[in-house]
Design a protein around this motif. Sequence first.
Motif, PDB file in Angstrom:
ATOM      1  N   GLY A   1      36.858  20.475  33.217  1.00  0.00           N
ATOM      2  CA  GLY A   1      37.914  21.262  32.580  1.00  0.00           C
ATOM      3  C   GLY A   1      37.379  22.525  31.936  1.00  0.00           C
ATOM      4  N   THR A   2      36.286  22.370  31.177  1.00  0.00           N
ATOM      5  CA  THR A   2      35.735  23.556  30.512  1.00  0.00           C
ATOM      6  C   THR A   2      35.171  24.555  31.518  1.00  0.00           C
ATOM      7  OG1 THR A   2      33.661  22.329  30.224  1.00  0.00           O
ATOM      8  CG2 THR A   2      35.224  22.319  28.377  1.00  0.00           C
ATOM      9  N   GLN A   3      34.559  24.055  32.600  1.00  0.00           N
ATOM     10  CA  GLN A   3      34.024  24.967  33.617  1.00  0.00           C
ATOM     11  C   GLN A   3      35.144  25.722  34.325  1.00  0.00           C
ATOM     12  OE1 GLN A   3      30.754  25.560  33.985  1.00  0.00           O
ATOM     13  NE2 GLN A   3      31.335  27.231  35.389  1.00  0.00           N
ATOM     14  N   MET A   4      36.277  25.000  34.541  1.00  0.00           N
ATOM     15  CA  MET A   4      37.437  25.653  35.138  1.00  0.00           C
ATOM     16  C   MET A   4      37.935  26.779  34.239  1.00  0.00           C
ATOM     17  SD  MET A   4      39.589  25.854  37.629  1.00  0.00           S
ATOM     18  CE  MET A   4      39.389  24.293  38.507  1.00  0.00           C
ATOM     19  N   ILE A   5      37.974  26.509  32.921  1.00  0.00           N
ATOM     20  CA  ILE A   5      38.431  27.541  31.982  1.00  0.00           C
ATOM     21  C   ILE A   5      37.481  28.740  32.023  1.00  0.00           C
ATOM     22  CG2 ILE A   5      38.787  28.054  29.540  1.00  0.00           C
ATOM     23  CD1 ILE A   5      39.697  25.155  29.181  1.00  0.00           C
ATOM     24  N   ILE A   6      36.184  28.466  32.036  1.00  0.00           N
ATOM     25  CA  ILE A   6      35.198  29.553  32.037  1.00  0.00           C
ATOM     26  C   ILE A   6      35.324  30.383  33.310  1.00  0.00           C
ATOM     27  CG2 ILE A   6      32.730  30.063  32.116  1.00  0.00           C
ATOM     28  CD1 ILE A   6      32.318  27.592  30.307  1.00  0.00           C
ATOM     29  N   ASN A   7      35.475  29.724  34.476  1.00  0.00           N
ATOM     30  CA  ASN A   7      35.581  30.455  35.749  1.00  0.00           C
ATOM     31  C   ASN A   7      36.828  31.328  35.783  1.00  0.00           C
ATOM     32  OD1 ASN A   7      33.217  29.260  36.649  1.00  0.00           O
ATOM     33  ND2 ASN A   7      34.272  27.620  37.771  1.00  0.00           N
ATOM     34  N   GLN A   8      37.946  30.794  35.327  1.00  0.00           N
ATOM     35  CA  GLN A   8      39.174  31.580  35.339  1.00  0.00           C
ATOM     36  C   GLN A   8      39.098  32.762  34.373  1.00  0.00           C
ATOM     37  OE1 GLN A   8      41.684  31.267  37.455  1.00  0.00           O
ATOM     38  NE2 GLN A   8      40.494  29.646  38.459  1.00  0.00           N
ATOM     39  N   VAL A   9      38.428  32.531  33.225  1.00  0.00           N
ATOM     40  CA  VAL A   9      38.264  33.624  32.270  1.00  0.00           C
ATOM     41  C   VAL A   9      37.424  34.744  32.884  1.00  0.00           C
ATOM     42  CG1 VAL A   9      37.164  34.271  30.088  1.00  0.00           C
ATOM     43  CG2 VAL A   9      38.641  32.265  30.190  1.00  0.00           C
ATOM     44  N   GLN A  10      36.338  34.371  33.603  1.00  0.00           N
ATOM     45  CA  GLN A  10      35.515  35.397  34.252  1.00  0.00           C
ATOM     46  C   GLN A  10      36.293  36.138  35.337  1.00  0.00           C
ATOM     47  OE1 GLN A  10      32.056  33.300  35.595  1.00  0.00           O
ATOM     48  NE2 GLN A  10      31.076  33.257  33.560  1.00  0.00           N
ATOM     49  N   ALA A  11      37.130  35.392  36.085  1.00  0.00           N
ATOM     50  CA  ALA A  11      37.954  36.056  37.103  1.00  0.00           C
ATOM     51  C   ALA A  11      38.922  37.041  36.461  1.00  0.00           C
ATOM     52  CB  ALA A  11      38.718  35.006  37.920  1.00  0.00           C
ATOM     53  N   MET A  12      39.515  36.630  35.320  1.00  0.00           N
ATOM     54  CA  MET A  12      40.425  37.534  34.632  1.00  0.00           C
ATOM     55  C   MET A  12      39.673  38.744  34.079  1.00  0.00           C
ATOM     56  SD  MET A  12      43.122  35.022  32.697  1.00  0.00           S
ATOM     57  CE  MET A  12      44.148  36.401  32.273  1.00  0.00           C
ATOM     58  N   LYS A  13      38.421  38.541  33.645  1.00  0.00           N
ATOM     59  CA  LYS A  13      37.634  39.674  33.166  1.00  0.00           C
ATOM     60  C   LYS A  13      37.398  40.686  34.288  1.00  0.00           C
ATOM     61  CE  LYS A  13      35.060  37.766  29.245  1.00  0.00           C
ATOM     62  NZ  LYS A  13      33.710  37.445  28.721  1.00  0.00           N
TER      63      LYS A  13
ATOM     64  N   LYS B   1      45.466  40.457  50.991  1.00  0.00           N
ATOM     65  CA  LYS B   1      44.399  39.474  50.775  1.00  0.00           C
ATOM     66  C   LYS B   1      44.864  38.418  49.779  1.00  0.00           C
ATOM     67  CE  LYS B   1      40.887  43.052  51.404  1.00  0.00           C
ATOM     68  NZ  LYS B   1      39.736  43.724  50.775  1.00  0.00           N
ATOM     69  N   ALA B   2      44.408  37.181  50.025  1.00  0.00           N
ATOM     70  CA  ALA B   2      44.806  36.084  49.133  1.00  0.00           C
ATOM     71  C   ALA B   2      44.177  36.241  47.760  1.00  0.00           C
ATOM     72  CB  ALA B   2      44.404  34.744  49.752  1.00  0.00           C
ATOM     73  N   ARG B   3      42.945  36.790  47.705  1.00  0.00           N
ATOM     74  CA  ARG B   3      42.248  36.933  46.416  1.00  0.00           C
ATOM     75  C   ARG B   3      42.144  38.390  45.983  1.00  0.00           C
ATOM     76  NH1 ARG B   3      36.818  34.117  48.008  1.00  0.00           N
ATOM     77  NH2 ARG B   3      37.325  35.289  49.895  1.00  0.00           N
ATOM     78  N   GLY B   4      42.871  39.293  46.611  1.00  0.00           N
ATOM     79  CA  GLY B   4      42.768  40.702  46.258  1.00  0.00           C
ATOM     80  C   GLY B   4      43.638  41.070  45.068  1.00  0.00           C
ATOM     81  N   THR B   5      43.243  42.134  44.391  1.00  0.00           N
ATOM     82  CA  THR B   5      44.018  42.634  43.249  1.00  0.00           C
ATOM     83  C   THR B   5      44.962  43.755  43.650  1.00  0.00           C
ATOM     84  OG1 THR B   5      42.298  44.228  42.691  1.00  0.00           O
ATOM     85  CG2 THR B   5      42.136  42.042  41.691  1.00  0.00           C
ATOM     86  N   GLY B   6      44.779  44.303  44.847  1.00  0.00           N
ATOM     87  CA  GLY B   6      45.638  45.400  45.277  1.00  0.00           C
ATOM     88  C   GLY B   6      45.317  46.723  44.619  1.00  0.00           C
ATOM     89  N   LEU B   7      44.086  46.878  44.091  1.00  0.00           N
ATOM     90  CA  LEU B   7      43.712  48.118  43.414  1.00  0.00           C
ATOM     91  C   LEU B   7      42.700  48.945  44.210  1.00  0.00           C
ATOM     92  CD1 LEU B   7      43.330  46.828  39.750  1.00  0.00           C
ATOM     93  CD2 LEU B   7      45.186  48.177  40.685  1.00  0.00           C
ATOM     94  N   GLY B   8      42.201  48.416  45.321  1.00  0.00           N
ATOM     95  CA  GLY B   8      41.183  49.129  46.086  1.00  0.00           C
ATOM     96  C   GLY B   8      41.700  50.429  46.669  1.00  0.00           C
ATOM     97  N   LEU B   9      42.805  50.363  47.457  1.00  0.00           N
ATOM     98  CA  LEU B   9      43.348  51.578  48.068  1.00  0.00           C
ATOM     99  C   LEU B   9      43.927  52.537  47.037  1.00  0.00           C
ATOM    100  CD1 LEU B   9      44.956  50.245  51.358  1.00  0.00           C
ATOM    101  CD2 LEU B   9      42.874  51.573  51.075  1.00  0.00           C
ATOM    102  N   PRO B  10      44.598  52.075  45.970  1.00  0.00           N
ATOM    103  CA  PRO B  10      45.024  53.027  44.933  1.00  0.00           C
ATOM    104  C   PRO B  10      43.860  53.796  44.310  1.00  0.00           C
ATOM    105  CG  PRO B  10      46.272  51.014  44.715  1.00  0.00           C
ATOM    106  CD  PRO B  10      45.226  50.746  45.745  1.00  0.00           C
TER     107      PRO B  10
END
Length: 717
Positions: A533-545, A664-673
């Motif tokens: 659980g804690t590792q999941m929280i840490i990974n998601q926080v890093q992805a959000m960062k 892309k499934a994991r893309g943010t959509g900010l590359g081309l902008p």
Amino acid sequence: MKRFVAVGGAVAGTLGAIVWFLLLMSTAANTAIFTRHYPLLIGLNAVLALAMVGLVSWQLRSLWRDYRSQIFGARLKLRLMLMFGIIAVLPGALVYGVSVQFVTRSIESWFDVRVEKALESGLQLGRSALDSLLADLTDKGHAMADELSELRESGRRSALLRLREQRGVQSAALYTLGGKLLASASSEIGDPLPDQPTQAQLKQARNARAVTAVDGEGGRLYLRVLVPVSARTVFEEPRILQLIQPVPPSLAHDADAVQVVYRDYQELQLARQGLTRIYALTLTLTVLVALFGAFALAFVMTRRLSAPLSMLAEGTQAVAQGDFSPRQAVYSRDELGVLTQSFSRMTRQLDDARRETERHRAELESARGYLESILANLSAGVMVFDRHFVLRTVNESALSILDDDFLGLIGEATDAWPRQNLLGQFIRDHFAASQDAEWQAQLELERVNGMPQVLLLRGSRLPEASGGGDVVVFDDVTRIVAAQRSAAWGEVARRLAHEIKNPLTPIQLSAERLQFKLAGKLANGDAEMLARGTQMIINQVQAMKRMVDDFRDYARLPVPEVAPLDLNELIGEVLGLYESSSATIDIHLAADLPPVLGDATQLRQVIHNLLRNSEDALEGRAAAHIRIVTELAGGRARLLIADNGPGFPVELLPRIFEPYVTTKARGTGLGLPIVKKIVDEHQGSIEISNAPEGGARIDIHLPLVKEEAKHGNHSGR
């Protein structure tokens, strides 16, 4: 025009006759010049005579054409010209006949048959004297040859000296049949070697009994005799004896003088017939010049007499056809002069009235042209419709904005347009729905395989006093709307980055602290659940960062530090990171591509993002292929990146440069902008489309380095 031709022809003919007379006198005085230029003189005479005939024929043809066309005054001109022609031809023909006979008989009297016979007798006497001397020298040659033929070769030289003195010959020489000199003897010790005979003379002397010739020119003549010398035995080769004896100077001088006089007399005989012809042609030319002068004078006098009547006739016809321009008046005190002056005043008054009307019309045309010039130079598109919505006028900016030549649209109602139907219906509906005289609306036009075009239209009704109708003014605000959206998304990204990033660090620290505190106090199953659980929280926080960092980069893109750089070299540096790529990368870089003005770091990010997108699109695809092209296009550097992947979804192309638009499934959509924002900051342009054969195409145009900016400061914008 005819008057100028007539007067000019008469003057040219007179001057030509004078020049021709002077040329004739100079040639007649010099027989050599006359003989050398005789064909030229005859040719010039014939050309000038033909030119005169042609000019007279043209005058007659012009007069006949006016007569058949029933031009006013043609009959009077014809009568006057016939009278002047008769006056010129009759005396001219009489003078011509008498002059030709007189010149012919005068030239014939210059020559006497007795003189010719005396010159021929003198010439024959000189030839007889030379023949007698040649015969005497030939006899001496035969006698010397007979004596030499009895001697051996070794004794012939001394015998040749003795025989020359005995016979009184100036020069004697012995030759082989091949022309080799064996022995020679001369009366003067210092005399040079004798003139060697030619091979033809040697051959002729061998076959004949003797060959004689008279050589030299002017007052110096000498006799040459060649006789064969028989061989003593059958084994010896015959020899040729040459004797040379000068002709006495008095005889040579007299013979040459007789021949020169006879030649001059023959030239004069040749000139006799030539002069006769030249004088006959000259007299013919004089008659033609006189005839032409009479016709020219008839033209001038007829014009002066018929000018007032012709002017009135032409003026009346011109006024009947609407031409009120003033006519030239004849200023004379008779009735014709008063009549032409009155007519000229009347046409001048009519012309003033017409000029006033034309001035008002020109003012209207000038105002219209000024308005059309304004419309043509407006950056906005303008379309003018009549009250039935039929398109009447469209300016150049409208054609450029809509990328249409409007062929088939001008002069047609909007509901009958073969294309641009959406635009036409939009304009018609808004004029119908608007209660006011003006309206403003925004229209989005779909473009094939690209972003939609956004138009801002403003419509207004024209006053009924000017004929009514409607006018529409529109601008292409696609870039403005895109810039507004980009600014709005940048503000959203900045706020999201600020609001989300603050609680992320405490959340990550709290999760790590819970794992640290409770890991040793829980049983095995609970501890493992806590770790997951804690590792999941840490990974998601890093992805959000990471997503927040992307938001920050998009919202706070730094100002580019532009400088001249080699685009091909920059592409090569980025391609070094893709040496192990699974896709085949074809590179076509222009060797002569000029440097571009840009920020190397940001342009490197653009190339890297586009290549990474192509790799992601080609992932798991067989025969993956990426093509990179650079070239000079339209004064800018062009960068094309294309692949053979699935391409972009058609429904996403209009919004492909908006944030959070991605496939892309994991893309943010900010590359081309981000790519578009960097290109825009570099004053460039980017277009994204799907290739007809499949795959995506990204086309970028970047500005080149200007000459004046190569040595300047390129930091900042």
